[in-house]
Design an enzyme around this catalytic site. Structure first.
Site, PDB file in Angstrom:
ATOM      1  N   HIS A   4      -1.993   0.539  -9.669  1.00  0.00           N
ATOM      2  CA  HIS A   4      -2.633  -0.416  -8.758  1.00  0.00           C
ATOM      3  C   HIS A   4      -3.201  -1.608  -9.535  1.00  0.00           C
ATOM      4  CE1 HIS A   4      -4.584  -0.841  -4.552  1.00  0.00           C
ATOM      5  NE2 HIS A   4      -4.406  -2.035  -5.106  1.00  0.00           N
ATOM      6  N   ARG A  30       0.850  -1.190   0.000  1.00  0.00           N
ATOM      7  CA  ARG A  30       0.000   0.000   0.000  1.00  0.00           C
ATOM      8  C   ARG A  30       0.889   1.244   0.000  1.00  0.00           C
ATOM      9  NH1 ARG A  30      -3.573  -2.688  -1.596  1.00  0.00           N
ATOM     10  NH2 ARG A  30      -5.541  -3.186  -0.573  1.00  0.00           N
TER      11      ARG A  30
END
Ligand code: NDP
Ligand code: OXD
Length: 310
Positions: free
Chosen positions: A273, A225
């Site tokens: 992502h 993340r």
């Protein structure tokens, strides 16, 4: 049985079709902003639900995540925590992640970043070919994602080490764990792969101190993340020449703002992502299995531990 689908990122029609084929009679309700909450919804299948929405669905039996990471669910401080919150564990997701990790590890191991710079100068400069057994790849997070990537890198001959909260016994992969094992892990890692969940304990873990503990010229691949990284510290480590490169798939703010320094940094590669995307068909098997478990009065698999945050 009623399921609320709540994601701005996934294709609701595809999920409806696949889930209804596995669970005949399932009522599939797609959440829309402004919807009045209903108390007869059994399951919520979610990715990054807006804060405060889930608490109004008072009949839920479980909250099911469309992804492996649950930070986008747990950040809702009004979340109903009396029902199980289930993260996604799916071989399709772990295999996609391993592909991403192997691709970039080989890229840097074989110095294709350096050859790309040479080629830009029309420069023909063969270098010695490195050997995988002499290359140490360090994986932070030895869970579903980390273990699968570690096994595959190890099969390619890399020296793989892993860092996790608890000790692991994985053939061919040396285990480091806890705060006490962190520096010894970092000190040897030439290619650092982050596959940690984002929790209170892991936020900002990739910072000036941890980057300085890596050997010079090491590389960071971050598919965990964005919140794991202190951006200013990473940029400083790249600019000082301590770090050779960074591949970043995840960011504090997504999409990455157009004016972010990462976009134009010569040592940074950005992917949006996509290190691994949830595959509807294989993930639907796992989700169906868990729904059926709850219907039978059993505990679903992969319920998250609220204390640990993952
Ligand atoms: P798991 O829960 O299976 O594994 C998490 C691992 O992290 C475990 O090994 C755990 O240790 C370790 N860990 C957690 N907290 C700490 C800590 N404080 N110190 C050291 N180790 C810690 O998760 P997954 O492998 O399924 O997924 C990991 C993450 O990957 C997700 O949370 C998500 O953020 C990211 N991801 C990103 C994707 C992308 O496309 N970019 C796609 C899918 C996932 P222990 O085993 O001891 O508990
Ligand atoms: C996940 C992700 O956590 O895609 O599954 O990031």
């Amino acid at each position: 049985m009623k399921l609320l689908f709540l994601s701005e990122f996934d294709n609701a029609d595809h999920w409806r079709e696949v889930l209804q084929s596995k669970l005949p009679g399932l009522e599939f309700i797609v959440w829309q902003k402004g919807d009045a909450p209903q108390d007869d919804i059994d399951y919520a299948l979610v990715w990054k639900p807006p804060v405060g929405v889930l608490k109004s669905y008072t009949g839920l039996k479980a909250i099911l995540s469309l992804g492996a990471g649950v930070d986008g669910i747990l950040c809702d401080l009004q979340l109903p925590t009396h029902v199980p919150i289930v993260r996604l564990v799916d071989p399709g997701l772990a295999n996609g992640m391993a592909e991403y990790i192997i691709y970039w590890t080989l890229h840097f191991h074989r110095k294709f970043d350096v050859y790309a710079r040479f080629a830009a100068d029309n420069s023909w400069k063969p270098m010695r070919q490195p050997v995988t057994k002499n290359r140490t790849v360090g994986i932070m997070g030895m869970g579903e994602m980390g273990r699968n990537a570690a096994n595959k890198l190890s099969m390619l001959g890399f020296r793989v080490i892993g860092w996790s909260r608890s000790e692991k016994a994985i053939a061919g992969v040396q285990s480091y764990y806890g705060e006490a094992g962190f520096d010894a892990f970092l000190n040897q890692t030439e290619i650092l792969i982050n596959l940690l969940p984002l929790t209170e304990a892991t936020t900002g873990l990739i910072n000036a101190a941890s980057l300085a503990a890596l050997p010079k010229d090491s590389v960071l691949i971050n598919a965990g993340r964005g919140g794991h990284v202190v951006d200013a510290d990473l940029l400083a480590a790249l600019d000082s020449g301590h770090l050779r490169a960074a591949v970043l798939d995840v960011f504090h703010t997504e999409p990455l703002p157009a004016d972010h320094l990462y976009w134009s940094h010569p040592k940074v590669t950005i992917t949006p992502h996509v290190a691994s995307l949830t595959q509807t068909r294989s993930a639907a098997d796992t989700i169906t299995r868990n729904i059926l478990r709850v219907e039978r009065g059993e505990t679903p698999e992969n319920v998250i531990d609220l204390e640990k945050g993952y």
